[in-house]
Design a protein around this motif. Structure first.
Motif, PDB file in Angstrom:
ATOM      1  N   GLU A  49      -0.229 -46.381 -62.337  1.00 10.82           N
ATOM      2  CA  GLU A  49      -0.320 -45.803 -61.596  1.00 10.82           C
ATOM      3  C   GLU A  49       0.179 -43.847 -62.665  1.00 10.82           C
ATOM      4  OE1 GLU A  49       2.223 -47.629 -59.184  1.00 10.82           O
ATOM      5  OE2 GLU A  49       0.523 -48.228 -59.081  1.00 10.82           O
ATOM      6  N   LEU A  50       1.240 -43.744 -63.329  1.00  8.25           N
ATOM      7  CA  LEU A  50       1.365 -43.541 -64.394  1.00  8.25           C
ATOM      8  C   LEU A  50      -0.151 -42.370 -64.995  1.00  8.25           C
ATOM      9  CD1 LEU A  50       4.259 -44.003 -66.098  1.00  8.25           C
ATOM     10  CD2 LEU A  50       4.717 -43.210 -63.823  1.00  8.25           C
ATOM     11  N   GLU A  80      -2.570 -42.853 -63.664  1.00  4.28           N
ATOM     12  CA  GLU A  80      -3.281 -42.086 -62.678  1.00  4.28           C
ATOM     13  C   GLU A  80      -2.580 -40.939 -62.279  1.00  4.28           C
ATOM     14  OE1 GLU A  80      -5.280 -46.057 -60.633  1.00  4.28           O
ATOM     15  OE2 GLU A  80      -3.382 -45.267 -59.733  1.00  4.28           O
ATOM     16  N   ALA A  81      -1.363 -40.436 -62.318  1.00  3.73           N
ATOM     17  CA  ALA A  81      -1.127 -39.789 -62.067  1.00  3.73           C
ATOM     18  C   ALA A  81      -1.251 -38.251 -62.530  1.00  3.73           C
ATOM     19  CB  ALA A  81       0.224 -39.469 -62.031  1.00  3.73           C
ATOM     20  N   ALA A  82      -1.222 -38.751 -63.909  1.00  8.65           N
ATOM     21  CA  ALA A  82      -1.605 -37.982 -65.200  1.00  8.65           C
ATOM     22  C   ALA A  82      -3.148 -37.804 -65.707  1.00  8.65           C
ATOM     23  CB  ALA A  82      -1.451 -38.490 -66.360  1.00  8.65           C
ATOM     24  N   LYS A  83      -4.301 -38.873 -64.544  1.00 11.93           N
ATOM     25  CA  LYS A  83      -5.369 -37.840 -64.821  1.00 11.93           C
ATOM     26  C   LYS A  83      -5.776 -37.006 -63.742  1.00 11.93           C
ATOM     27  CE  LYS A  83      -6.818 -42.278 -65.466  1.00 11.93           C
ATOM     28  NZ  LYS A  83      -8.365 -42.918 -65.508  1.00 11.93           N
ATOM     29  N   ILE A  84      -4.875 -37.020 -62.535  1.00 13.24           N
ATOM     30  CA  ILE A  84      -4.527 -36.159 -61.215  1.00 13.24           C
ATOM     31  C   ILE A  84      -4.474 -34.919 -61.358  1.00 13.24           C
ATOM     32  CG2 ILE A  84      -3.928 -35.453 -59.052  1.00 13.24           C
ATOM     33  CD1 ILE A  84      -4.678 -38.908 -58.689  1.00 13.24           C
ATOM     34  N   ASP A  85      -2.936 -35.124 -62.357  1.00 12.50           N
ATOM     35  CA  ASP A  85      -2.953 -33.793 -62.749  1.00 12.50           C
ATOM     36  C   ASP A  85      -3.664 -32.894 -64.130  1.00 12.50           C
ATOM     37  OD1 ASP A  85       0.188 -33.526 -61.838  1.00 12.50           O
ATOM     38  OD2 ASP A  85       0.888 -34.432 -62.991  1.00 12.50           O
ATOM     39  N   GLY A  86      -4.266 -33.708 -64.199  1.00 14.22           N
ATOM     40  CA  GLY A  86      -5.730 -32.783 -65.521  1.00 14.22           C
ATOM     41  C   GLY A  86      -4.917 -32.835 -66.989  1.00 14.22           C
ATOM     42  N   ALA A  87      -5.221 -33.937 -66.909  1.00 10.08           N
ATOM     43  CA  ALA A  87      -5.233 -35.544 -68.435  1.00 10.08           C
ATOM     44  C   ALA A  87      -6.016 -35.917 -68.569  1.00 10.08           C
ATOM     45  CB  ALA A  87      -3.775 -35.347 -69.050  1.00 10.08           C
ATOM     46  N   THR A  88      -7.240 -36.165 -69.861  1.00  9.68           N
ATOM     47  CA  THR A  88      -8.323 -37.047 -69.587  1.00  9.68           C
ATOM     48  C   THR A  88      -7.347 -38.210 -69.970  1.00  9.68           C
ATOM     49  OG1 THR A  88      -8.198 -36.676 -72.629  1.00  9.68           O
ATOM     50  CG2 THR A  88      -9.440 -35.334 -70.734  1.00  9.68           C
ATOM     51  N   MET A  92      -5.508 -37.934 -73.000  1.00 11.24           N
ATOM     52  CA  MET A  92      -4.370 -37.398 -73.106  1.00 11.24           C
ATOM     53  C   MET A  92      -2.943 -38.330 -72.392  1.00 11.24           C
ATOM     54  SD  MET A  92      -5.617 -33.700 -72.320  1.00 11.24           S
ATOM     55  CE  MET A  92      -5.043 -32.847 -72.541  1.00 11.24           C
ATOM     56  N   ALA A  93      -3.708 -39.146 -71.127  1.00  6.74           N
ATOM     57  CA  ALA A  93      -2.651 -39.345 -70.765  1.00  6.74           C
ATOM     58  C   ALA A  93      -2.143 -41.430 -71.263  1.00  6.74           C
ATOM     59  CB  ALA A  93      -3.313 -40.471 -69.334  1.00  6.74           C
ATOM     60  N   GLN A 117       0.176 -38.844 -73.992  1.00  7.87           N
ATOM     61  CA  GLN A 117       1.447 -38.314 -73.383  1.00  7.87           C
ATOM     62  C   GLN A 117       2.213 -39.364 -72.673  1.00  7.87           C
ATOM     63  OE1 GLN A 117      -0.313 -35.021 -72.340  1.00  7.87           O
ATOM     64  NE2 GLN A 117      -0.534 -33.654 -74.173  1.00  7.87           N
ATOM     65  N   ILE A 118       1.062 -40.417 -72.078  1.00  5.70           N
ATOM     66  CA  ILE A 118       2.363 -40.667 -70.942  1.00  5.70           C
ATOM     67  C   ILE A 118       2.308 -42.223 -71.645  1.00  5.70           C
ATOM     68  CG2 ILE A 118       2.701 -42.133 -68.619  1.00  5.70           C
ATOM     69  CD1 ILE A 118       2.283 -38.709 -68.731  1.00  5.70           C
ATOM     70  N   TYR A 138       6.438 -39.080 -64.516  1.00  4.64           N
ATOM     71  CA  TYR A 138       7.459 -39.843 -66.118  1.00  4.64           C
ATOM     72  C   TYR A 138       8.216 -40.160 -65.883  1.00  4.64           C
ATOM     73  CZ  TYR A 138       2.536 -37.813 -64.616  1.00  4.64           C
ATOM     74  OH  TYR A 138       1.016 -36.867 -64.620  1.00  4.64           O
ATOM     75  N   ARG A 141      -2.584 -27.781 -68.455  1.00  2.00           N
ATOM     76  CA  ARG A 141      -4.243 -26.381 -68.048  1.00  2.00           C
ATOM     77  C   ARG A 141      -3.793 -25.241 -68.966  1.00  2.00           C
ATOM     78  NH1 ARG A 141      -7.288 -28.787 -63.165  1.00  2.00           N
ATOM     79  NH2 ARG A 141      -5.444 -30.351 -62.665  1.00  2.00           N
TER      80      ARG A 141
END
Lengths: 277, 366
Positions: free
Chosen positions: A168-169, A171-179, A182-183, A186-187, B87, B103
């Motif tokens: 989910e972490l 997935e949350a990042a992807k929904i937040d706008g990460a590729t 990047m997820a 960064q996560i 996170y 963004r």
């Protein structure tokens, strides 16, 4: 606290103490012999500490032997292997943890298979393969071989750490706008630092102390690593224990420093991995 | 804010089919709750809208644009997860601002958005804390804060309150409702808790085994359930069901129970004479009166006082049957009671489990 539990605790501590003494005694002996002057080595009988200390062996090893070269070679080989393996194992471990793809089962089976037989069997074929490539007697050749041998285990180790990080972490990042990458960077990666530390430590130690392939693939002092170098203290007629032990003590230093550096992550890492199973 | 259109959406995991063609239109600003037991496909549908699962067949449109092939990041939606999915290595402010930072929003805009959301959710004193130093309710609020700072087109909630204790859940439920009232954002909310569904939704979508069973306002689903599944799922304690046969007498319709008792119905139904039917009545609609004409006697198995009311667990012809009453005299009821079913509160379902249609009063017999 009642007397029974006090007794139990005491017994528990005692058992740990015994184990620690048992485990550390060879290191202690290493240190003891390395500071014992040659003339006392055989004349004093068995003593826990020599009556006179000297650092002559250390001086000799550092100034007059090829030890600094061995040391440098080992640093290069173990360091490079650790970094390359950890990098590759992070990526492959992530793939095994997160993706389903065709042949995944067979890939894992194949990787397990490589861990199942003694490495001695592979010495000859590997020599045969590396020789025409000019990779015998070279540090690069050693790095290649060590990397290949360590990747399967390191991959499984990293996979178990990635498995421990909830999807989910990401997935949350992807929904937040990460590729996805990047997820990952960064996560997931910051959260896998303990795993990375554990893998780095494991591979570094394995490469640092590897003897068999270093012995078979390397001839001469210029590309010898430290475990091979130790053997140069064994001559035809005698073994120079004092110098050998001094070299051993010096060889422990980087490993100790390395573990001191990653220890904070390592303890976290090993327990996290253990709980995850 | 956006409308969301789901057209004949199917989902297969390998050979297992979990969604069998779902059609749903969600209006701009609407609060829609997907409700159903675990495994009914509601979370899968939500994840498909988010872009976390691929659409096997069919089409999803957000604001009229087909998004099937779009990555989650390009759909401009926000999601609140059951596990919060904060996170762990970032503090509250960083968690909330991650989407904006990624963004590359202007720093002043980020600060403003975060403090605005923090004020709305009363998170200002916690902004510097890491998630592990927060309580469950606070984490939940941070997860919602992370969703609202970006001002996305739609909010998706995946059982966001399931990990909270009962009191906190009630409180957060109210907060979510208030938040929706303030922001007016299109929201899709997945839950298996029918109370959450009833209290939050503009419209409820009841799902079962990958099929939408009924779509309607909460009271529509409560008052006129489309089938046995919805009837049994919505409402707590759950609706009682009795098997019977449909009978039409001289101008009156009734349902004959296996023991021969005839239950009077308020109107005729579009059913064959003698058709097997299921009679449904909610526990709160059952009347307990010694003078009842129905003369249905039931044994009292268990009495559960809830404080607010009393739940009587009865045995009717050996089958379990529940009654909910506010009358405290029921506490001393037993060993048998007489129950009656007011005709206007009876639900009739045909052999296939679908709601039977009443015949219009002019027509008389059905």
């Amino acid at each position: 606290m009642n007397s029974y539990s006090t007794f139990g605790t005491a017994l528990h501590r005692l058992a740990i103490l015994c184990y620690v003494l048992f485990a550390l005694f060879p290191l202690f002996w290493l240190l003891k012999v390395s500071v014992t002057p040659n003339d006392l080595l055989y004349s004093e009988g068995v003593r826990m500490w020599p009556s006179r200390m000297s650092f002559e062996h250390f001086r000799f090893v550092l100034a007059h032997s090829a030890f600094p070269v061995f040391f440098r070679n080992s640093m290069i080989v173990a360091g490079a292997t650790a970094v390359i393996v950890t990098l590759l194992a992070s990526l492959s471990g992530y793939a095994l943890s997160r993706f389903t793809f065709r042949g995944k089962y067979w890939l894992v089976a194949l990787m397990l298979l490589t861990q199942m037989f003694p490495l001695v069997m592979l010495v000859a074929p590997i020599f045969k393969m590396l020789s025409p490539l000019g990779l015998t007697n070279s540090l690069t050749g050693l790095v290649v071989v060590y990397t290949a041998f360590n990747i399967p285990f390191a991959t499984f180790l990293m996979q178990s750490f990635f498995d421990g990080i909830p999807r989910e972490l990401e997935e949350a990042a992807k929904i937040d706008g990460a590729t996805r990458f990047m997820a990952f960077r960064q996560i997931v990666l910051p959260l896998t630092l303990p795993g990375i530390a554990a893998t780095l430590g494991f591979v570094f130690t394995a490469a640092w102390s590897e003897l068999l392939f270093a012995l078979m693939l390397i001839s001469g002092n210029s590309a010898a690593t430290f475990p091979v170098g130790l053997l140069t203290f064994v001559s035809k007629f005698s073994v120079d224990f004092g110098q050998m032990m001094a070299a051993g003590v010096l060889a422990l230093v980087p490993a100790c420093l390395f573990f001191l550096f990653i220890q904070r992550y390592l303890v976290q890492g090993l327990t996290a991995g253990a709980v995850k199973g | 804010m956006a409308s969301i259109d789901i057209r004949n959406v199917r989902k297969n995991f390998g050979v297992v089919s979990v969604l069998h063609g779902v059609d749903l239109s969600i209006e701009n600003g609407e609060f829609v709750v997907l409700v159903g037991p675990s495994g009914c496909g509601k979370s899968t549908l939500l994840r498909m809208i988010a872009g976390l699962e691929e659409v096997t067949e069919g089409e999803i449109r957000i604001d009229g644009m087909r998004v099937n092939e779009r990555a989650p990041k390009d759909r401009d939606i926000a999601m609140v997860f059951q596990s919060y999915a904060l996170y762990p290595h970032m503090n509250v402010a960083e968690n909330m601002s991650y989407g904006l930072r990624i963004r590359k929003a202007a720093r002043e805009k980020i600060t403003a958005a975060v403090s605005n959301a923090a004020r709305k959710l009363e998170l200002q004193p916690l902004l510097a804390r890491r998630p592990k130093a927060l309580s469950g309710g606070q984490r939940q609020r941070v997860a919602m804060g992370r969703a609202i700072v970006r001002q996305p087109k739609a909010f998706l909630f995946d059982e966001p309150l399931s990990n909270l204790d009962a009191r906190l859940r009630e409180q957060m439920r109210a907060e979510i409702k208030k938040l929706h009232r303030d922001l007016g954002a299109t929201s899709i909310y997945v839950t298996h808790d029918q109370i959450e569904a009833m209290t939050l939704a503009d419209r409820i979508v009841a799902m079962h085994e990958g099929v939408v069973q009924q779509v309607g306002s909460p009271l529509e689903l409560y008052d006129r359930p489309a089938n046995l599944f919805v009837a049994g799922f919505i409402g707590s304690p759950a609706m009682n069901f009795l098997s019977a046969r449909y009978e039409v007498g001289a101008g009156t319709a009734g349902a004959r129970l296996p023991d021969g008792t005839l239950i009077g119905l308020s109107s005729g139904y579009q059913l064959e004479e003698g058709a097997a039917v299921t009679l449904g009545i909610r526990p709160e609609h059952v009347e307990m009166s010694p003078a009842s004409e129905s003369r249905l006697r039931a044994t009292v198995d268990l009495i559960e006082p809830t404080g607010f009311g009393i739940i009587l667990h009865l045995g009717l012809h050996g089958l379990p049957f529940n009654v909910f009453t506010l009358d405290r005299a029921a506490l001393t009821a037993g060993p048998t009671v007489t129950v009656a079913f007011p005709p206007q509160h009876l639900h009739l379902f045909d052999e296939t489990g679908m709601r039977a249609f009443e015949t219009s009063p002019q027509k008389g017999k059905g």
